[in-house]
Design a protein around this motif. Structure first.
Motif, PDB file in Angstrom:
ATOM      1  N   LYS A 573       8.116   6.242   1.153  1.00 49.76           N
ATOM      2  CA  LYS A 573       7.674   6.270  -0.263  1.00 49.76           C
ATOM      3  C   LYS A 573       6.778   5.058  -0.705  1.00 49.76           C
ATOM      4  O   LYS A 573       5.783   4.743  -1.426  1.00 49.76           O
ATOM      5  N   LYS A 574       7.389   3.626   0.027  1.00 49.98           N
ATOM      6  CA  LYS A 574       6.841   2.644  -0.069  1.00 49.98           C
ATOM      7  C   LYS A 574       5.234   2.627   0.332  1.00 49.98           C
ATOM      8  O   LYS A 574       4.470   1.743  -0.318  1.00 49.98           O
ATOM      9  N   ASP A 575       5.149   3.046   1.549  1.00 55.38           N
ATOM     10  CA  ASP A 575       3.710   3.158   1.938  1.00 55.38           C
ATOM     11  C   ASP A 575       2.799   3.921   0.865  1.00 55.38           C
ATOM     12  O   ASP A 575       1.770   3.403   0.453  1.00 55.38           O
ATOM     13  N   ILE A 576       3.309   4.914   0.225  1.00 54.31           N
ATOM     14  CA  ILE A 576       2.503   5.376  -0.864  1.00 54.31           C
ATOM     15  C   ILE A 576       2.224   4.680  -1.876  1.00 54.31           C
ATOM     16  O   ILE A 576       1.347   4.494  -2.658  1.00 54.31           O
ATOM     17  N   ASP A 577       3.267   3.690  -2.307  1.00 53.10           N
ATOM     18  CA  ASP A 577       3.249   2.906  -3.428  1.00 53.10           C
ATOM     19  C   ASP A 577       2.160   1.599  -3.052  1.00 53.10           C
ATOM     20  O   ASP A 577       1.426   1.352  -3.821  1.00 53.10           O
ATOM     21  N   ARG A 578       2.321   1.388  -1.742  1.00 48.16           N
ATOM     22  CA  ARG A 578       1.146   0.222  -1.172  1.00 48.16           C
ATOM     23  C   ARG A 578      -0.248   0.800  -1.286  1.00 48.16           C
ATOM     24  O   ARG A 578      -1.054   0.268  -1.685  1.00 48.16           O
ATOM     25  N   PHE A 579      -0.316   2.164  -0.905  1.00 48.78           N
ATOM     26  CA  PHE A 579      -1.537   2.717  -1.061  1.00 48.78           C
ATOM     27  C   PHE A 579      -2.117   2.704  -2.484  1.00 48.78           C
ATOM     28  O   PHE A 579      -3.319   2.425  -2.756  1.00 48.78           O
ATOM     29  N   TYR A 580      -1.090   3.039  -3.237  1.00 47.10           N
ATOM     30  CA  TYR A 580      -1.640   3.244  -4.791  1.00 47.10           C
ATOM     31  C   TYR A 580      -2.129   1.917  -5.400  1.00 47.10           C
ATOM     32  O   TYR A 580      -3.146   1.684  -5.852  1.00 47.10           O
ATOM     33  N   ASP A 581      -1.287   0.789  -4.924  1.00 44.54           N
ATOM     34  CA  ASP A 581      -1.674  -0.574  -5.396  1.00 44.54           C
ATOM     35  C   ASP A 581      -2.840  -1.044  -4.647  1.00 44.54           C
ATOM     36  O   ASP A 581      -3.861  -1.835  -5.493  1.00 44.54           O
TER      37      ASP A 581
END
Length: 588
Positions: A573-581
């Protein structure tokens, strides 16, 4: 003095007698000098028709047929599990000892070992009033299963004597009952039951609990209930047998009855060898400790093939009456229907569609109707779930066996040869398959997994349906002309297909996946979709979104996150948030 008749005509496995023999319908008979086992299937005042369960070569008119006085029945008692039978419950190991690798005609063996002693704990005492189905003793049949011997359903009375706890054979007296009319009944560890008569129960329950298999496309997309029915149709090489193997090994059924009905001999050999090597993941004991196999290969007589389905059903109902959840793997009902067709032709009955008898539908419905979650005569709850493989010729689902089966099952797992050839297993196609149990099982998923489980499952199905519609356009004019939001749907559908629906039976974590992990995998895929859709809405092109390889990382979740480490999903989930940012930063 047993009744006898004289053979007048022979047509393959069908034997006819002239005159009034006094035989009863469905009675078991012994045919000729070799005492071949047969069953009465037709009676008039002038003629009797018998189907023989063994090869009739060499049989002549004038030979004597002797009645047994009983319907075609199976012996039910300890020793069924961890055993391999032919279609009429003769143990193949005993037959092999007597006649070698091929079954010789007229071979007579006991269905169960009558000399082996079982350690018995008697659970009733003199003075107890017992109804049919009441449990009278317990025996540790295998390391996994306790066998509960019961009063036959048609007997009731007061206990007058019980044997002390100890070691007994299946034929030694355990309990004596006296019924109201003064008749005395001696009960042993075993009982007989006619295979074509369903064992009685008190009540049928509606579907409310899934048969959890550990296969994502089954548990999440097209679940089957305990006591439910499912058909697995597919052409040659699409994975029917492998799908049934996976369910047999990993499902939360207590007992597996595997019926190899008219399958190739080498395929049945593979099943027998594999099942004996497999370890039950739940108990650590061999899987055969809770399995009974009925092997009726394609070179065995067709009449026995027709009976093998009912033999397996009766064994399953017996263990259901002990309070167990039983799953039947019938492989395959098409071969069974072919046996019906051949016998019907020999009887000169009027053929219906594609030569099958007109009563094909009623026979199929009677077979699947014996499934269900039941309250047994002794007040316990048990279930019989039937998973029937169907082998339509050329993979044509419009042929009579598949179409009639569809009418009577509530779960349809359609195997697709294009998926199988693309090495996508299980090759169950999400657009041709369905489950009518979804609404029945929704409360269970809500209480035991997550309240959003079914809604997330529906979102995945919606995305797969959208992909199917978009692929029609892509085939015509290519994917470049699609807007980015539709390109995203295609990409997420690819993630669902490869990362969720496709499953590796040979990977230690992916072969069987708990429902909690299935839910978290759905959650991550849909979280990625929501974040990606937000970026596309802001005007980010799909080419930019694909640069981070986030879609491929989510596909590999099935291998990278062990089943016992659900906390690792937070990192994704954190990976997806980092990708988004990162995408926002680079293109902001």
């Amino acid at each position: 003095m047993s009744k006898t008749g004289i053979i007048y005509g022979i047509n393959g496995p069908v034997v006819s007698l002239k005159g009034n023999t006094g035989f009863k319908m469905s009675e078991m008979v012994y045919v000729g000098e070799e005492r071949l086992v047969g069953e009465v299937i037709g009676l008039t005042k002038d003629a009797t028709t018998i189907q023989v369960f063994e090869e009739t070569t060499g049989l002549k008119p004038g030979a004597v047929v002797e009645a047994s006085g009983d319907a075609l029945s199976v012996i039910l008692g300890p020793g069924i599990l961890n055993n391999i039978f032919d279609g009429i419950e003769r143990p193949l190991s005993e037959i092999a000892r007597q006649s070698g690798d091929y079954i010789s005609r007229g071979v007579s063996v006991d269905s169960l070992d009558t000399e082996k002693k079982w350690t018995v704990h008697v659970t009733v005492k003199p003075g107890d009033v017992l109804e049919g189905g009441a449990i009278i003793s317990e025996t540790q049949e295998t390391r996994s299963i306790v066998h509960k011997s019961m009063v036959p359903p048609n007997i009731r009375g007061t206990v007058t004597w019980t044997a002390p706890d100890g070691d007994y054979t299946i034929l030694e007296p355990i309990v004596r009952l006296q019924s109201e009319d003064g008749a005395e009944h001696t009960l042993t560890l075993c009982q007989k039951w006619p295979i074509r008569v369903p064992r009685p129960t008190l009540k049928r329950y509606p579907a409310s609990e899934p048969l959890v298999t550990g296969q994502r496309i089954l548990d999440t997309m097209f679940p089957i209930a305990k006591g439910g029915t499912a058909a697995v149709p597919g052409g040659f090489g699409t994975g029917k047998t492998m799908t049934q193997h996976q369910i047999a090994k990993w499902s939360n059924a207590d007992i597996i009855i595997y019926i190899g009905c008219g399958e190739r001999g080498n395929e049945m050999t593979q099943v027998l060898e594999e099942f004996q090597e497999l370890v039950d993941p739940k108990s650590g004991n061999p899987l055969m400790d809770r399995t009974a196999l009925i092997a009726n290969t394609s070179n065995m007589p067709v009449a026995a093939r027709e009976a093998s389905i009912y033999t397996g059903l009766t064994l399953a109902e017996y263990y259901r009456d002990m309070g167990y959840d039983v799953a039947i793997m019938a492989d395959s009902t098409s071969r069974w229907a072919e046996a019906l067709r051949e016998l019907s032709g020999r009887l000169e009955e009027m053929p219906a569609e594609e030569g099958f008898p007109a009563y094909l539908a009623s026979r199929l419905s009677a077979f699947y109707e014996r499934a269900g979650m039941m309250q047994t005569l002794n007040g316990l709850e048990g279930s019989v779930s039937i998973i029937g493989a169907v082998s339509p010729q050329g993979g044509d689902f419009s042929e009579p066996v598949t179409m009639n089966t569809k009418r009577f099952v509530r779960c349809f797992w359609g195997l697709d040869k294009s998926l199988a050839y693309a090495r996508h297993f299980p090759a169950i196609h999400w657009l041709t398959s369905y489950s009518e149990y979804l609404n029945d099982l929704a409360p269970w998923y809500k209480d035991h997994v997550n309240k959003n489980f079914i809604s997330m499952r529906n979102q995945l199905m919606a995305l797969l349906n959208q992909e199917s519609s978009l692929m029609e356009i892509v085939k015509l004019i290519g994917s470049d002309v699609l807007p980015d939001d539709q390109k995203l749907v295609l990409e997420i559908a690819r993630v669902i297909r490869l990362g969720f629906l496709q499953q590796n039976a040979f990977h230690k974590d992916d072969t069987c996946v708990p429902l909690s992990k299935q839910y978290q995998m759905m959650e991550i895929i849909l979280y990625l979709y929501r974040k990606s859709r937000a970026l596309v809405t802001m005007g980010m092109p799909m080419s930019v979104l694909k640069e981070d390889k986030i879609f491929d990382r989510v596909i590999s979740i099935k291998y990278d996150i062990p089943n016992d480490k659900p906390e690792m999903f937070d990192e994704y989930k954190k990976d997806i948030d980092r990708f988004y940012d990162n995408v926002l930063e680079r293109n902001g």
